[in-house]
Design an enzyme around this catalytic site. Structure first.
Site, PDB file in Angstrom:
ATOM      1  N   CYS A  88       0.814  -1.221   0.000  1.00 47.73           N
ATOM      2  CA  CYS A  88       0.000   0.000   0.000  1.00 47.73           C
ATOM      3  C   CYS A  88       0.846   1.269   0.000  1.00 47.73           C
ATOM      4  CB  CYS A  88      -0.949  -0.002   1.199  1.00 47.73           C
ATOM      5  SG  CYS A  88      -2.219  -1.269   1.069  1.00 47.73           S
ATOM      6  N   HIS A 344      -9.365   3.911  -1.586  1.00 53.80           N
ATOM      7  CA  HIS A 344      -8.038   3.317  -1.494  1.00 53.80           C
ATOM      8  C   HIS A 344      -7.710   2.472  -2.723  1.00 53.80           C
ATOM      9  CE1 HIS A 344      -4.397   1.722  -0.011  1.00 53.80           C
ATOM     10  NE2 HIS A 344      -4.863   0.685   0.658  1.00 53.80           N
TER      11      HIS A 344
END
Lengths: 399, 482
Positions: A88, A344
Site C-alpha cells: 500500500c 483506497h
C-alpha cells in the site's frame, strides 16, 4: 544521518482522478485524467519529463507487469519508466523514485504515477493473493481487516480498555472521515454517517465492523517534480517542496519476536522519527499542520496517532474523542476523507495523500481548506501490522 | 522371555460433537426408523482434520507419556487415509518428528487395519511399534452410519519395559463377509442388514475364534474381565457375549452414547478406555471385526496402576462441545457445498520443492534457537530475529509443537475463507520465547481472549481442489477444559 533531500525537490504539478467505482474507466482513463490535470498544473509539455516512476500493486488484475503501460497510455517519448510496487506504499514509492532522481541530479523533471483498478477484481474487499511459496505453507489465511483487527484486541488489552470504549474512539475516526469526505468532490464515499450507524454496522473481523473499513476504489494520482530552480521558472516563487521521505520495512521482529506487543506499528515509529529529523522538525505536535495517514481501518488510524508521535502512548482514544484530529482540531487528519472515504486504490493512495497536502499548502482545497497549513505529513502502511512497509513523507512550502 | 506388550497408549477426540437428535430432526422425514438411534451425541472432526491428523493427535497424546525415541516402527491405520499413493504414515512420522530411520507403513483395507500390525507384533514380539489409527468416516446424509459413526484417533506402543498390558496371544480368521463396504466410487459406506450381520456374520465368526483362542491358552470365558467388540451397532457386543458365554459385566462400553463408532480406530479407542480404568491382572479380550476377525488376549500388569493417560477417553467424551448445526456438521466432512464466496477460489497449489525443503519446519514445527542470545524463533532463519542480536548462522533446531503458548492478539474474521467460519487467527507467544502469527482452532466466536492458553494441533492448512491435494500445518488450539 545523511544530508537528506529537504528542499531539494519541488512539486510543480499534481493530478488526481475521481476515486470510486469507476466501472466506465480503464486504467488508461484514470491515469490520463490525473496526468492531464498535473500537466496543466505544471505548465509543461510531456516531452519535458526526463523519467517516470509507475506504481501498481495488483499487476495481474490491473495493467499487467512492467513499465510500458504508462509509457503507452501517455505516449511518453521513450523516456525511462520504472515500475515500482511496495504494497500500500506503492504510490509513495513511485514518488520517492522520482524525487530521488531529481535530488540526485539525474533528472530535471520527473513524473510519478500510481494507479489501481480494484473494482475489476470482482471482490468486495481486496482480492486473495499468494504470500510466497514458503509463506503460503504456514501463514494464516488472513484478510486485511482481520490482520489489522489484531491491533484492536492487543491495544485494548495493553491499556486495559473495555472494547466498547475503544470502539467509540474508532467510530469517531470513521465519523470524522465521513464528515470530511462529504466535502470532497473527488471522494469515493460522500455520505455522512452517525456514530450509531458506525457502531451498529455488521461485523467484518472482530472488533471491526463494515464502517471501520476503508473504501476499495479505482483511481489514479500523479505528481510532477523538478529541481527548485526549474520550479521558480515554471510556477513562480511559491511552490511546494519535499521536506523528507522515509521508508521503514519490517525485519521480522513483529512476526517472530516477543518484544512486539501487537498494539502498534514499529515501522511507523522508525520512519517518522527519521522523517521528522530529515525535515528538521523537532516538535511534530506543533509543526505538523495536517496528516494524511493510512487509515485502512479505524483502529489503524488510532494507533498511528501514537506511532507518529502525535499522541502520547495510550492517549489516542482520548485525543480522538476530544476532536484533536477533526477538521477543526489541532492536527486535522484525513481532511480529504482519507482512505476511508476518498478511497483506497492501492497504487495511487500515497500520491493521493500528497495531492491533498499539496492543495492545502497552496490554498486550493476549497470547502475543506485549512487555515495556514505549514507542514503536511503523509503516511502509508503497506502490508499488515505483523509485516509491513511504513512510508512517511513531509511536505511544506519552499523556504 | 520377559514381558512383552503395550507400554503406552493415547486417545484423541475432536473438539465437537453433534447431538443425534439434531441429525434426526433433519433427516427423520427420510428415514424415520433412525429414531431408535436419536440419542446421545457423535463426535465429528472439523473440516481441517482427517485420518492423518486424528492419528497424529492420538500419537501425541501417547508421546506425552513416553519418550519418542522408543518408536522404531510406525504403523498408520485407517480406511479413510487421505492419500491413496503417498505414505500417510510418512506424514504422521513427520508431524511427530520421528527419527528418519523409523520404519513406516500404512495399514488399511478393513476395520481390522489397526489390529493387523498388533497381531503381527504379538506373534513377533516386535518392540517399539507405534500403531496410530485415525478414522474420519465419510457418511451420507440419512444413512445409518451418519448416526452410528464418530471420528476419533487412538494409538498404542509396544515394548518390553514397563509393560502395562501384556500381549499374551492372538488368533485370526478371515472371511469375505461383506457387512458393509466402501469404494472410491461409492464414496460412503453401503451398509447391509443389521440382523444378518449379527447372526450370520459376527456370531458365527466370533464364537469359534474366541473359543479356539481361549482353549489354546488354557483359559475359559469366565476368565475374561473385559470383552471388547468394536462394531457400529451398540447392542451387538452384548449379543455376541451371550452367544460366546462371556459374562455380561465384562462387555466393554461401545462408546456409542458419547462418541460413536470410529472404524479402524475403534478397537484401540475402546481398549484405551478400558485401560484408563483397568485394574492390574485383568484379562482383556480385544477383537476386531471386518471380513473375518482378530482376537487378542492382553493382561494388565502392575504398571497399569501408575500409568496415567494424558487425557482419558471418558474425559474427551465428557468435554465434547455439543452442537446442533446440521449443515456445519455436513460441511465438516464434505457433504455440504455452499457458496463459500470468491475467497475460496484462491489457487492453493503447493510448491512441492519448497514443501520438501522445509518439511521439518512445516510438518515438524521445528524452528530455530539462537545459541548466541537463546531466542527461539519460527521459522528458523540465517540471521537471528532478536533485534538485539541478529547473529548469523547460530540457530539450532527447536521444536515448538509441544510448547504451550498464550494468545497475544486475535480476530474472528468473517470475511476470510474458512469452511467453519469465522476464521480465527492471531499472534501467539510461546513459553520460553517465540512468536507466531497463526490460525487457531477449537474456539467458538466470542470464546477467545488475550492471554488464553493454547497448544499446537496438527491440521489441514489448505485444500487444493484443482489438484486433489491438501497440505498440513499446525494451528493454535484452545486448551481443552478437562
Amino acid at each position: 544521518m545523511a544530508e537528506g533531500i529537504k528542499d531539494k525537490v519541488a512539486i510543480i504539478g499534481m493530478g488526481c482522478s475521481k476515486f470510486g467505482e469507476r466501472w466506465d474507466a480503464r486504467p488508461e482513463d484514470l491515469i490520463t485524467e490525473a496526468f492531464e490535470e498535473a500537466l496543466v498544473d505544471a505548465k509543461i509539455e510531456k516531452e519535458s519529463i526526463d523519467a517516470a516512476w509507475f506504481g501498481v500493486f495488483y499487476d495481474e488484475q490491473n495493467v499487467g507487469k512492467s513499465a510500458y503501460p504508462l509509457s503507452q497510455y501517455l505516449r511518453l517519448p521513450n523516456i525511462p519508466v520504472t515500475r515500482v510496487e511496495n504494497l500500500c506504499a506503492t504510490g509513495t514509492e513511485s514518488l520517492r523514485g522520482a524525487v530521488y532522481a531529481v535530488a540526485a541530479g539525474a533528472c530535471d523533471i520527473a513524473l510519478a504515477v500510481g494507479c489501481e483498478k480494484l473494482k475489476d477484481t470482482g471482490f468486495a474487499g481486496l482480492p486473495e493473493r499468494t504470500k510466497g511459496t514458503f509463506e503460503d505453507l504456514y501463514q494464516p489465511g488472513f484478510t486485511p481487516p482481520g490482520a489489522f483487527a489484531q491491533l484492536g484486541a492487543a491495544y485494548a488489552h495493553k491499556y486495559g480498555l473495555d472494547m466498547a470504549d475503544l470502539k467509540k474512539a474508532m467510530a469517531h475516526v470513521s465519523w470524522k472521515s465521513h464528515e470530511n469526505g462529504f466535502l470532497n468532490p473527488k471522494a469515493h464515499l460522500r455520505k455522512k454517517l452517525s456514530i450509531e450507524q458506525i457502531l451498529n454496522a455488521p461485523p467484518v473481523a472482530y472488533p471491526l465492523g463494515v464502517f471501520d473499513c476503508c473504501g476499495v476504489s479505482d483511481g489514479a494520482s500523479c505528481a510532477i517534480v523538478a529541481r527548485p530552480e526549474i520550479a521558480k521558472d515554471l510556477v513562480g516563487e511559491n511552490f511546494v517542496t519535499v521536506k523528507s521521505m522515509q521508508l521503514s520495512p519490517s525485519n521480522g521482529v513483529e512476526m517472530g519476536h516477543q518484544s512486539w506487543d501487537g498494539a502498534g506499528t514499529i515501522t511507523t515509529r522508525k520512519a517518522s522519527e527519521r522523517a521528522y529529523a530529515e525535515a528538521g522538525i523537532s516538535d511534530p505536535r506543533t509543526d505538523i499542520s495536517m496528516t494524511e495517514v493510512h487509515d485502512c481501518f479505524s483502529i489503524t488510524e488510532l494507533v498511528l496517532m501514537e506511532d507518529l508521535w502525535l499522541s502520547d502512548d495510550g492517549m489516542a482514544p482520548k485525543d480522538i474523542l476530544d476532536g484533536r484530529f477533526d477538521a477543526d482540531g489541532d492536527i486535522p487528519c484525513q481532511i480529504d476523507g482519507g482512505l476511508k472515504c476518498f478511497g483506497h486504490p492501492v497504487g495511487a493512495s500515497g500520491l493521493r495523500m500528497t495531492y491533498e497536502i499539496y492543495l492545502q499548502l497552496l490554498g486550493r482545497a476549497n470547502d475543506r481548506q485549512l487555515k495556514d497549513p505549514k507542514f503536511g505529513l503523509a503516511h502509508n502502511l503497506g502490508g499488515i501490522p505483523n509485516r509491513n512497509v511504513a512510508a512517511v513523507s513531509i511536505f511544506g512550502m519552499n523556504e | 522371555m520377559g514381558q512383552f506388550g503395550l507400554t503406552a497408549y493415547g486417545s484423541y477426540l475432536p473438539f465437537q460433537s453433534i447431538s443425534r437428535q439434531a441429525i434426526f430432526d433433519q433427516i427423520g422425514w427420510i428415514q424415520g426408523g433412525l429414531k431408535a438411534y436419536a440419542k446421545g451425541k457423535r463426535s465429528y472432526a472439523d473440516w481441517d482434520e482427517d485420518a492423518v491428523t486424528l492419528a497424529v493427535a492420538a500419537a501425541r497424546q501417547l508421546l506425552n507419556t513416553t519418550d519418542a525415541a522408543q518408536v522404531q516402527n510406525l504403523s498408520f491405520a485407517s480406511t479413510t487415509a487421505p492419500f491413496l499413493d503417498r505414505s500417510n504414515a510418512g506424514i504422521v512420522a513427520a508431524a511427530l518428528d520421528l527419527a528418519d530411520r523409523t520404519h513406516c507403513h500404512d495399514s488399511s483395507g478393513s476395520q481390522r487395519a489397526a489390529l493387523a500390525p498388533l497381531v503381527a507384533a504379538c506373534h513377533n514380539q516386535g518392540d517399539g511399534l507405534l500403531i496410530a489409527a485415525g478414522e474420519k468416516k465419510p457418511v451420507q446424509p440419512a444413512n445409518v452410519m451418519e448416526m452410528l459413526a464418530g471420528d476419533a484417533g487412538a494409538a498404542v506402543l509396544t515394548g518390553s519395559e514397563n509393560v502395562i498390558a501384556e500381549l499374551i496371544a492372538a488368533q485370526s480368521v478371515c472371511s469375505d463377509f461383506v457387512d458393509h463396504y466402501r469404494t472410491a466410487e461409492s464414496g460412503t459406506d453401503y451398509v447391509l442388514e443389521e440382523r444378518w450381520v449379527r447372526e450370520e456374520g459376527l456370531a458365527k465368526i466370533a464364537a469359534p475364534l474366541i473359543a479356539s483362542l481361549l482353549a489354546d491358552n488354557n483359559m475359559s470365558v469366565e476368565d475374561i474381565d473385559h470383552f471388547i467388540l468394536p462394531v457400529a451397532y451398540p447392542s451387538h457386543a452384548r449379543a455376541i457375549a451371550r452367544t460366546c458365554g462371556i459374562k455380561e459385566d465384562a462387555v466393554a462400553d461401545a462408546l456409542f452414547t458419547d462418541c460413536g463408532f470410529s472404524g479402524v480406530a475403534h478397537p484401540l479407542l475402546m481398549l484405551n478406555d478400558c485401560l484408563d480404568r483397568a485394574a492390574p491382572n485383568s484379562l482383556i479380550l480385544l477383537t476386531g471385526f471386518g471380513q473375518g476377525m482378530d482376537a487378542i488376549l492382553l493382561k494388565t500388569t502392575e504398571h497399569i496402576s501408575s500409568y496415567k493417560a494424558s487425557i482419558s477417553v471418558q474425559d474427551f467424551m465428557t468435554n465434547l462441545r455439543v452442537e446442533d448445526n446440521y449443515p456445519r456438521f455436513l460441511a465438516s466432512n464434505g457433504q455440504f457445498h455452499p457458496d463459500w464466496g470468491m475467497r475460496a477460489e484462491r489457487d492453493n497449489r503447493t510448491a512441492q520443492t519448497v514443501a520438501f525443503d522445509k518439511s521439518r519446519d512445516i510438518y515438524g514445527l521445528v524452528g530455530g534457537f539462537c545459541t548466541s542470545c537463546q531466542t527461539p524463533q519460527f521459522p528458523k532463519a540465517r540471521r537471528c530475529v532478536n533485534p538485539e542480536c541478529n547473529a548469523l548462522d547460530t540457530q539450532q533446531d527447536y521444536r515448538f509443537a509441544d510448547i504451550p503458548a498464550t494468545v497475544k492478539s486475535f480476530t474472528e474474521d468473517w470475511m476470510a475463507f474458512n469452511r467453519n467460519p469465522p476464521l480465527i487467527y492471531g499472534n501467539i507467544s510461546f513459553e520460553g520465547g517465540g512468536n507466531m502469527f497463526i490460525e487457531m482452532t477449537g474456539f467458538s466466536p466470542g470464546d477467545i481472549a488475550i492471554g488464553d492458553k493454547v497448544e499446537m494441533d496438527f491440521r489441514i492448512k489448505d485444500i487444493d481442489d484443482k489438484r486433489g491435494f491438501h497440505r498440513y500445518f499446525w494451528k493454535a488450539a484452545a486448551k481443552r477444559k478437562m
